[in-house]
Write a protein that holds these residues in place. Sequence first.
Motif, short mmCIF file in Angstrom:
data_model
loop_
_atom_site.label_atom_id
_atom_site.label_comp_id
_atom_site.label_asym_id
_atom_site.label_seq_id
_atom_site.Cartn_x
_atom_site.Cartn_y
_atom_site.Cartn_z
N ASN A 194 37.82 42.79 41.92
CA ASN A 194 36.71 43.61 42.08
C ASN A 194 36.65 44.08 40.35
O ASN A 194 35.45 44.58 39.94
N ASP A 195 37.61 43.94 39.59
CA ASP A 195 37.73 44.21 38.12
C ASP A 195 36.67 43.14 37.67
O ASP A 195 36.95 41.93 37.53
N PRO A 196 35.64 43.62 36.82
CA PRO A 196 34.81 42.50 36.30
C PRO A 196 35.64 41.65 35.18
O PRO A 196 35.02 40.45 34.69
N GLU A 197 36.35 42.24 34.59
CA GLU A 197 37.19 41.69 33.60
C GLU A 197 38.45 41.04 34.09
O GLU A 197 39.52 41.13 33.21
N TRP A 198 38.67 40.49 35.36
CA TRP A 198 39.76 39.98 35.99
C TRP A 198 40.76 39.11 34.97
O TRP A 198 41.91 39.15 35.07
N PRO A 199 39.72 37.86 34.37
CA PRO A 199 40.46 37.09 33.61
C PRO A 199 41.38 37.60 32.61
O PRO A 199 42.59 37.39 32.17
N GLN A 200 40.72 38.62 31.88
CA GLN A 200 41.71 39.41 31.03
C GLN A 200 42.95 40.18 31.39
O GLN A 200 43.84 40.37 31.01
N ALA A 201 42.61 40.75 32.69
CA ALA A 201 43.64 41.55 33.35
C ALA A 201 44.66 40.58 33.80
O ALA A 201 45.88 40.75 33.62
#
Length: 326
Positions: A194-201
């Motif tokens: 659900n985090d739009p920046e999941w690749p960075q996460a």
Amino acid sequence: MSTRRRVVIKDHGAPQVMAVVSDDLSSPGGGEVQLRQTAIGFNFIDIYQRRGAYPLPLPTGLGFEAAGIVDETGPGVADIKVGDRVAYMNAGVGAYADRRNVLADKLVVLPDSVGDEAAASLLFKGMTAQYLLRKTHAVQAGDLLLVHSAAGGVGQILTRWATALGATVIGTTGSPEKRDAALAAGCKAVVDLNDPEWPQAFLKATGGRKARVVYDAIGKDTLVRSLDCAAPFGLVVSYGASSGTPPAIEPEMLNKKGCLFLTRPSVFPHNADTGIFRANAADLFDAIAKGHVQVDIGQRFPLDRVAEAHEAAEARRVVGAILILP
């Protein structure tokens, strides 16, 4: 002649298109056996086929996987006998039933260490994990893997088995509630999709290291960004489409993102040969005996409530495998 109860659909669509009907079942023909099914597995491909994403000629049954007892054998059957506990995951659609005739060469005899419910909930998913870990990429100790839907039926098996092989697994889930299940399966860290920046996460969780293999069973919502998580010369495996059909990928995109490899495998070609199927199943049963693969039944539904099973799966309300009981 026996009487059976089975699920039939006459139109593609919502879960309510599934109807439980009673009809006659003939004695098994040449090379066939008749099963009294004790447990039926659920898989997302059942939803795709019910919806028409993978259309089937109508009317049709649904379901690929079940376990049961052999009640009768047809002419020419030598390696399966009455009373054997068996399971299958590639005998054609129609597993949503209490009785069924299937070809004997599509069956594997269950060892005493594997119960009927375990077989029905693990065979299709476990054989999927088996080819992903052994054939699509031979996972080695030290490999870094990204496993989407790590709290799902295949995801948990894939994570546990890969971890037992010495790999490090970072998982993703679609809800914070599933985080604990993914961690319990062996994920070193879990990323919330659900985090739009999941690749960075994901990269933050790995200290900037990218994955040797990305296992993507989600499809439409994740595949393009999954490419950003693969190491140079890494492999992205698109083996499912729970969010919808994944987009087309231009070859040049794979070049620009690190000379990546992209594949779309499936479990059936890997197990089309009877001998290979039974050898792969033996590998899975060995992993179960060693504790590398564990039974994780999230919820059981009677056959009459099969629509509720599909609704729960589509809403992602169930952690672990769904089982249908005849």
